[in-house]
Write a protein that holds these residues in place. Structure first.
Motif, PDB file in Angstrom:
ATOM      1  N   TYR A  27       0.834  -1.209   0.000  1.00  0.00           N
ATOM      2  CA  TYR A  27       0.000   0.000   0.000  1.00  0.00           C
ATOM      3  C   TYR A  27       0.868   1.258   0.000  1.00  0.00           C
ATOM      4  O   TYR A  27       0.568   2.224  -0.709  1.00  0.00           O
ATOM      5  CB  TYR A  27      -0.950   0.026   1.197  1.00  0.00           C
ATOM      6  CG  TYR A  27      -1.792  -1.215   1.307  1.00  0.00           C
ATOM      7  CD1 TYR A  27      -2.588  -1.645   0.239  1.00  0.00           C
ATOM      8  CD2 TYR A  27      -1.790  -1.981   2.455  1.00  0.00           C
ATOM      9  CE1 TYR A  27      -3.352  -2.792   0.330  1.00  0.00           C
ATOM     10  CE2 TYR A  27      -2.557  -3.131   2.557  1.00  0.00           C
ATOM     11  CZ  TYR A  27      -3.327  -3.533   1.492  1.00  0.00           C
ATOM     12  OH  TYR A  27      -4.079  -4.670   1.585  1.00  0.00           O
ATOM     13  N   SER A  30       2.311   1.728  -3.424  1.00  0.00           N
ATOM     14  CA  SER A  30       1.252   2.138  -4.335  1.00  0.00           C
ATOM     15  C   SER A  30       0.933   3.625  -4.199  1.00  0.00           C
ATOM     16  O   SER A  30       0.607   4.289  -5.177  1.00  0.00           O
ATOM     17  CB  SER A  30      -0.001   1.308  -4.067  1.00  0.00           C
ATOM     18  OG  SER A  30      -1.061   1.725  -4.884  1.00  0.00           O
ATOM     19  N   SER A 117      -4.972   3.590  -0.959  1.00  0.00           N
ATOM     20  CA  SER A 117      -4.997   2.278  -1.612  1.00  0.00           C
ATOM     21  C   SER A 117      -5.340   1.133  -0.653  1.00  0.00           C
ATOM     22  O   SER A 117      -5.511  -0.008  -1.079  1.00  0.00           O
ATOM     23  CB  SER A 117      -3.640   1.996  -2.264  1.00  0.00           C
ATOM     24  OG  SER A 117      -2.626   1.914  -1.261  1.00  0.00           O
ATOM     25  N   ASN A 118      -5.463   1.419   0.636  1.00  0.00           N
ATOM     26  CA  ASN A 118      -5.674   0.366   1.630  1.00  0.00           C
ATOM     27  C   ASN A 118      -7.156  -0.008   1.719  1.00  0.00           C
ATOM     28  O   ASN A 118      -7.999   0.822   2.041  1.00  0.00           O
ATOM     29  CB  ASN A 118      -5.164   0.847   2.993  1.00  0.00           C
ATOM     30  CG  ASN A 118      -5.086  -0.257   4.015  1.00  0.00           C
ATOM     31  OD1 ASN A 118      -5.805  -1.240   3.948  1.00  0.00           O
ATOM     32  ND2 ASN A 118      -4.206  -0.080   4.985  1.00  0.00           N
TER      33      ASN A 118
END
Length: 145
Positions: A27, A30, A117-118
């Motif tokens: 994450y 990302s 993104s998590n």
């Protein structure tokens, strides 16, 4: 799944670094956030006095770190990380809902930040957290009060 919490200590640092890498590196990458050991250790040691190791059958399986921020009259969840093999059993949900229940009783809020993104954001949404701010990589969320 039954779990216990115990206060983290310096002997847990290797476990906590490994846990953070396993649960967060993808994450962080990302979202363009630093994943160096130095940055991970900084995050682990931040508010370390409030860090609790989550255990199942005396095995370390995660980290829960929440601190009371008196200036904001708010509990703040700094970190919650659980080994992937123990995710999906409701441990994180229970830790968060227990803290939210305590805060609500005391007319306080609970805050946290989550990487964009998590997928944990879906859990926070489901528990009633609201986005109150964001930057290029994270949402700032709050529950209650």
């Amino acid at each position: 799944m039954n779990y216990t919490l115990r206060k983290a200590n310096d002997g847990d640092l290797d476990f906590l670094l490994s846990l953070r890498r396993i649960t967060m590196d993808n994450y962080l990458l990302s979202d363009g956030v630093d994943i160096s050991d130095k940055e991970h250790i900084f995050r682990i040691k931040y508010n370390f006095e409030d860090a609790q190791i989550i255990q199942v059958n005396n095995k370390n399986i995660g980290l829960f770190k929440a601190s009371f921020i008196s200036e904001k009259s708010q509990w703040y969840i700094f970190q919650i990380q659980i080994l992937p093999s123990y995710q999906g059993f409701g441990i994180g949900r229970k830790l968060i809902t227990d803290l939210c229940d305590k805060a609500k009783k005391d007319k306080l809020s609970v805050g946290l930040s989550v990487l964009k993104s998590n997928p944990a954001k879906n859990l926070y949404d489901a528990l009633g957290f609201q986005v109150v701010g964001s930057d290029c990589s994270e949402y700032e969320m709050e529950y209650g009060a």
